[in-house]
Design an enzyme around this catalytic site. Structure first.
Site, short mmCIF file in Angstrom:
data_model
loop_
_atom_site.label_atom_id
_atom_site.label_comp_id
_atom_site.label_asym_id
_atom_site.label_seq_id
_atom_site.Cartn_x
_atom_site.Cartn_y
_atom_site.Cartn_z
N ARG A 1 -9.46 61.97 76.40
CA ARG A 1 -9.64 61.22 77.66
C ARG A 1 -11.02 61.55 78.22
O ARG A 1 -11.29 62.71 78.55
CB ARG A 1 -8.53 61.61 78.64
CG ARG A 1 -8.54 60.86 79.96
CD ARG A 1 -7.36 61.31 80.80
NE ARG A 1 -7.29 60.60 82.08
CZ ARG A 1 -7.92 60.98 83.19
NH1 ARG A 1 -8.67 62.06 83.17
NH2 ARG A 1 -7.80 60.27 84.30
N LYS B 1 -15.32 68.47 83.15
CA LYS B 1 -14.63 69.38 84.05
C LYS B 1 -15.49 70.61 84.38
O LYS B 1 -16.49 70.90 83.75
CB LYS B 1 -13.27 69.76 83.47
CG LYS B 1 -12.30 68.58 83.51
CD LYS B 1 -10.86 68.96 83.30
CE LYS B 1 -9.97 67.73 83.50
NZ LYS B 1 -8.55 68.03 83.31
#
Length: 273
Positions: free
Chosen positions: A255, A215
């Site tokens: 994840r 991210k």
């Protein structure tokens, strides 16, 4: 031991791997690779949730994910399957396609406070597991809703508010998984605050999924020459470091786009423990 959830995007526009696996054959091949690299769960998504992305109609989302899921079910993959969707129509279509294996699915919904009122009913009907993610908006608006007086308190309270909607619909509490929503209606400093305080969420009583793979706040941290952000596909070592911290905080699963670095880090930590 903390589980590894591998990301399988069948989208043309995801921030890291959009367009790479948007046909059934390519997606199936990548799913096999994710499992070979250590993933125990495969999370299939047909709509990008990157900030600013355009919404996808349920019919188009189903066109993307249903052939992939049908192929995975036909091969009887040695991994649990998860569907990343905010649309109850898509959740229902996939769970119906799964037949008597539907209760083994996970519905991973990042809608947060905008959770569709029918989604808890679908989860309760099929008895599957569900990930509820803290979020305050959709992909277009979530980064405009990052004002918090007390980040940890508000994120926890809002997560529990969403959880209550599922409990009220008849979903069994131990089928609910919480996700603090790294990157969803959060600034980069707020993401780091959540990482430092993951036990605030593991203490809430439900399993916790941690999703921070590649991210933007990692790209900002890992600047290159001239202050440029590290490209998304070069953030996997940092992702593995975060995965290790999440495991140490008691998270149920992490994840990730690239399972191997994370799976290796978790194996080392387990050996030491």
């Amino acid at each position: 031991m903390t589980l590894v959830m591998g990301i399988l995007n069948t989208t043309p526009d995801s921030f890291s791997d959009g367009g790479k696996y948007d046909d059934a054959a390519g997606a199936l091949k990548h799913a096999r690779q994710l499992i070979a690299e250590g993933a125990q769960i495969i999370d299939i998504g047909g709509e990008s949730t990157r900030p600013g992305s355009d919404p996808v109609e349920p019919a188009e989302e189903q066109r993307r994910v249903l052939p992939v899921i049908a192929a995975l079910l036909a091969e009887e993959f040695p991994a649990q399957l998860s569907l990343d969707t905010r649309h109850p129509e898509t959740a229902r279509a996939v769970l119906q396609a799964a037949g008597d294996r539907s209760s083994g699915f996970i519905i991973n919904d990042v809608s947060g406070l905008l959770t569709h009122p029918e989604m808890p009913q679908v989860v309760a009907e099929f008895g599957c597991e569900v990930v509820i993610t803290h979020n305050r908006g959709d992909a277009k608006t979530m980064q405009e809703r990052t004002e918090y007086r007390d980040l940890l308190d508000e994120v926890s309270r809002e997560l529990l508010e969403i959880r209550q909607r599922y409990l009220d619909a008849g979903v069994v509490d131990d089928r609910i998984i919480l996700d603090p929503g790294i990157g969803f209606a959060k600034t980069h400093p707020q993401n780091w605050e959540l990482v430092r305080n993951l036990t605030s969420f593991t203490d809430l009583g439900n399993r916790v999924l941690f999703g921070a793979s590649r991210k933007g706040f990692l790209g900002t941290l890992l600047t290159g020459a001239g202050g440029s952000q590290r490209p998304a596909d070069e953030r996997d070592t940092a992702t593995a470091a975060l995965s290790l911290l999440a495991a140490q905080a008691g998270c149920w699963a992490v994840r990730v786009h690239a399972p191997r670095p994370t799976a290796d880090a978790l194996a080392v930590a387990a050996a030491v423990a």
